[in-house]
Design an enzyme around this catalytic site. Sequence first.
Site, PDB file in Angstrom:
ATOM      1  N   SER A  63       0.800  -1.235   0.000  1.00  0.00           N
ATOM      2  CA  SER A  63       0.000   0.000   0.000  1.00  0.00           C
ATOM      3  C   SER A  63       0.827   1.278   0.000  1.00  0.00           C
ATOM      4  O   SER A  63       0.270   2.354  -0.188  1.00  0.00           O
ATOM      5  CB  SER A  63      -0.944   0.027   1.190  1.00  0.00           C
ATOM      6  N   LYS A  66       0.368   3.375  -2.963  1.00  0.00           N
ATOM      7  CA  LYS A  66      -0.767   4.319  -3.076  1.00  0.00           C
ATOM      8  C   LYS A  66      -0.283   5.762  -2.941  1.00  0.00           C
ATOM      9  O   LYS A  66      -0.854   6.683  -3.528  1.00  0.00           O
ATOM     10  CB  LYS A  66      -1.819   4.006  -2.003  1.00  0.00           C
ATOM     11  N   TYR A 188      -3.268  -2.453 -10.550  1.00  0.00           N
ATOM     12  CA  TYR A 188      -3.265  -2.230  -9.092  1.00  0.00           C
ATOM     13  C   TYR A 188      -2.403  -3.298  -8.391  1.00  0.00           C
ATOM     14  O   TYR A 188      -1.620  -2.982  -7.489  1.00  0.00           O
ATOM     15  CB  TYR A 188      -4.710  -2.243  -8.566  1.00  0.00           C
ATOM     16  N   TYR A 240      -4.637   3.792   7.806  1.00  0.00           N
ATOM     17  CA  TYR A 240      -5.978   3.195   7.903  1.00  0.00           C
ATOM     18  C   TYR A 240      -6.681   3.614   9.195  1.00  0.00           C
ATOM     19  O   TYR A 240      -6.645   4.786   9.553  1.00  0.00           O
ATOM     20  CB  TYR A 240      -5.898   1.670   7.775  1.00  0.00           C
ATOM     21  N   VAL A 258       1.194  -3.612   3.817  1.00  0.00           N
ATOM     22  CA  VAL A 258       1.167  -4.909   4.507  1.00  0.00           C
ATOM     23  C   VAL A 258       2.417  -5.763   4.265  1.00  0.00           C
ATOM     24  O   VAL A 258       2.556  -6.831   4.855  1.00  0.00           O
ATOM     25  CB  VAL A 258      -0.107  -5.745   4.194  1.00  0.00           C
TER      26      VAL A 258
HETATM   27  N1  GLN Z   1      -2.242  -5.714  -1.957  1.00  0.00           N
HETATM   28  C1  GLN Z   1      -2.929  -5.358  -0.738  1.00  0.00           C
HETATM   29  C2  GLN Z   1      -4.418  -5.248  -1.018  1.00  0.00           C
HETATM   30  O1  GLN Z   1      -4.794  -4.688  -2.007  1.00  0.00           O
HETATM   31  C3  GLN Z   1      -2.368  -4.075  -0.195  1.00  0.00           C
HETATM   32  C4  GLN Z   1      -2.972  -3.716   1.120  1.00  0.00           C
HETATM   33  C5  GLN Z   1      -2.066  -2.960   2.061  1.00  0.00           C
HETATM   34  O2  GLN Z   1      -0.847  -2.909   1.942  1.00  0.00           O
HETATM   35  N2  GLN Z   1      -2.699  -2.439   3.081  1.00  0.00           N
HETATM   36  O3  GLN Z   1      -5.226  -5.726  -0.257  1.00  0.00           O
END
Ligand code: GLN
Length: 304
Positions: A63, A66, A188, A240, A258
């Site tokens: 993530s 992002k 993505y 988050y 993650v």
């Molecule tokens: N690839 C993970 C997802 O789309 C990324 C989530 C994350 O790093 N929080 O669920």
Amino acid sequence: MNYQAILENIQEAMAPEFGKGRVADYIPALANVSPNKFGMAIQLIDGTQFKIGDANENFSIQSISKLFMLQLVMRNVGDMIWTKVGKEPSGDAFNSMVLLENEKGFPRNPFINAGAIVTTDMLMSNSKNAADQFKNYMRLISNNPSVDFDMDVAKSELGTAHVNFALAHFMKSHGVINNPIDALIDIYCKQCSMSMNCVDLATASLALANKGYSAICNDSVLSERNVKRINAVMLTCGTYDSVGSFAYRVGLPTKSGVGGGIVAIVPNVMAISVWSPELDRFGNSYVGTAALEMFTTITKLSIF
Ligand code: GLN
């Protein structure tokens, strides 16, 4: 300040924190990473670097991608971006669908999965090859022409991306998504699979610490105005549904993933990154959060 000595102290102090979190296990490529990894890197705005531990070992940025996708789309479409995605914390898990139904497919912010799927869709609409454009941007800002997608991770991500497909289909039903869903989720998953290390990530985040200018790229990567805005969204949405406790403990604009990576910005001073794969229940690195908390406590470099 003796940053190298500070990093050494933090690494030593983190020993009792291992074993308290859990490595992400939704795909084998993440589940198989050794839980005891720990790396940190500091990139000062003048270009000086400090690092410790596994700072040169690559991991999946997940993530954190992002954050960079948001930058790329803000560069491409400007304020138009905010017609499709908000800038409010969600108070929900990163892949939650709950708010999306009430809010008619308009994601709360670009750092939850729904919002990031929208920013990726916007890049696709403005680019012949969005995946390549993203990869090239990462190579430019990390000053590392070898950073790349990990196609094994990307394939496993795609095979398990049921919730991300659901989010995208739901948003498409509300007219928020323009491009074909299969191609969108493919990109993505690729951006999440980006394989980088702490040094790459601190370098790539440098412009956010220096009003948009990166001493490593020797270029203004972002406008000063966008830096102000992106740092604000990081502080309020970057971790988050634990942004409140993260601000309380660390007190820096931050983005996590993650894979266990976290990048944080000390405005006008440095970008800092940490990697340790065991996660807390919100999906943030357990040891990484503790390390950043100790860092701002010792250095008094929290923004507060
Ligand atoms: N690839 C993970 C997802 O789309 C990324 C989530 C994350 O790093 N929080 O669920």
